[in-house]
Design an enzyme around this catalytic site. Structure first.
Site, mmCIF file in Angstrom:
data_model
loop_
_atom_site.group_PDB
_atom_site.id
_atom_site.type_symbol
_atom_site.label_atom_id
_atom_site.label_comp_id
_atom_site.label_asym_id
_atom_site.label_seq_id
_atom_site.Cartn_x
_atom_site.Cartn_y
_atom_site.Cartn_z
ATOM 1 C CB SER A 57 29.224 31.561 49.690
ATOM 2 O OG SER A 57 28.443 30.878 48.574
ATOM 3 C CD GLU A 64 46.541 44.339 48.526
ATOM 4 O OE1 GLU A 64 45.846 43.566 48.663
ATOM 5 O OE2 GLU A 64 47.873 44.485 48.912
ATOM 6 C CB SER A 65 40.194 44.232 44.871
ATOM 7 O OG SER A 65 40.332 45.487 44.064
ATOM 8 C CG HIS A 70 30.227 31.790 45.394
ATOM 9 N ND1 HIS A 70 29.749 32.058 46.327
ATOM 10 C CD2 HIS A 70 30.698 32.964 44.680
ATOM 11 C CE1 HIS A 70 29.686 33.441 46.633
ATOM 12 N NE2 HIS A 70 30.353 34.027 45.529
ATOM 13 C CB CYS A 85 44.156 47.417 42.272
ATOM 14 S SG CYS A 85 43.840 47.914 43.684
#
Lengths: 140, 140
Positions: A57, A64-65, A70, A85
């Protein structure tokens, strides 16, 4: 009317991946960071964990986020998320890069706008990639 | 036929949130970890970042996948993701907990199954929360 989303979010299902690759934490951490750069994003932090007997994981926090992955090597499957974004960042490029790197035989993408206010009037405006975005700067 | 998903993923839009709370990194890191525990998940790592002039991004890596949050205090908006696998983990509980903590006036959730193989025959089987899940153990 323009759809004013704050970001775009891709949910990516990668099947028939190279099983050794999707079980290699160091490799995945490297290519997920590269994927962010391919998209034009700025990598801030990463956090990766491997599991017993297999599976990895990982998250890459970008300005930008985020990107996440996984893996289920026993199924040849990787669940990837790319949430970005800003008009300078293209998550689709990262998706294509990852498909190639992980040698996925099958890729399915569901894409979503994030942050369209519930009060906006929806109409026949521009759709697709976010038209109105806001991203913060670093170093508060 | 049972739909065999590997995980469930909630995309959550929270509007009209408490703007001071969603701009507070320490607070958000705390409640996102608590949200994971409320869901019954095991927190492994966290990575949070704040932005200038406002906004926070954060990820909580859990043994059962991840939680993420990205906030736009200027809009009173938080984009939350809860991706979990395993029948002992309930992401919906975490969603309700976060709505309450952040005092959101509006919450919209889109839920998705992750990891349904493209070769499975789809039919009228059980739907909803993942019936067949696989999660790794720690400490390889």
């Amino acid at each position: 009317m323009t759809m004013k989303a704050l970001g775009i979010h891709l949910l990516i299902e990668l099947w028939s991946c190279n099983r050794q690759k999707i079980d290699n934490l160091d490799y995945l951490e490297k290519i997920m960071s590269q994927a962010a750069e391919v998209a034009g994003a700025t990598v801030l932090k990463t956090a990766f964990q491997d599991f017993n007997p297999q599976g990895v994981s990982g998250v890459v926090v970008i300005a930008e986020s985020h990107l996440t992955i996984h893996t289920w090597p026993e199924h040849g499957y990787a669940a990837v998320d790319i949430f970005t974004c800003g008009s300078r960042v293209n998550p689709w490029k990262a998706a294509g890069f990852l498909r190639q790197e992980l040698e996925a035989g099958d890729m399915q993408i569901r894409d979503f706008q994030r942050g369209i206010p519930p009060t906006d009037e929806y109409g026949e405006g521009d759709t697709g990639f976010a038209k109105h975005v806001a991203c913060g700067n670093l170093n508060r």
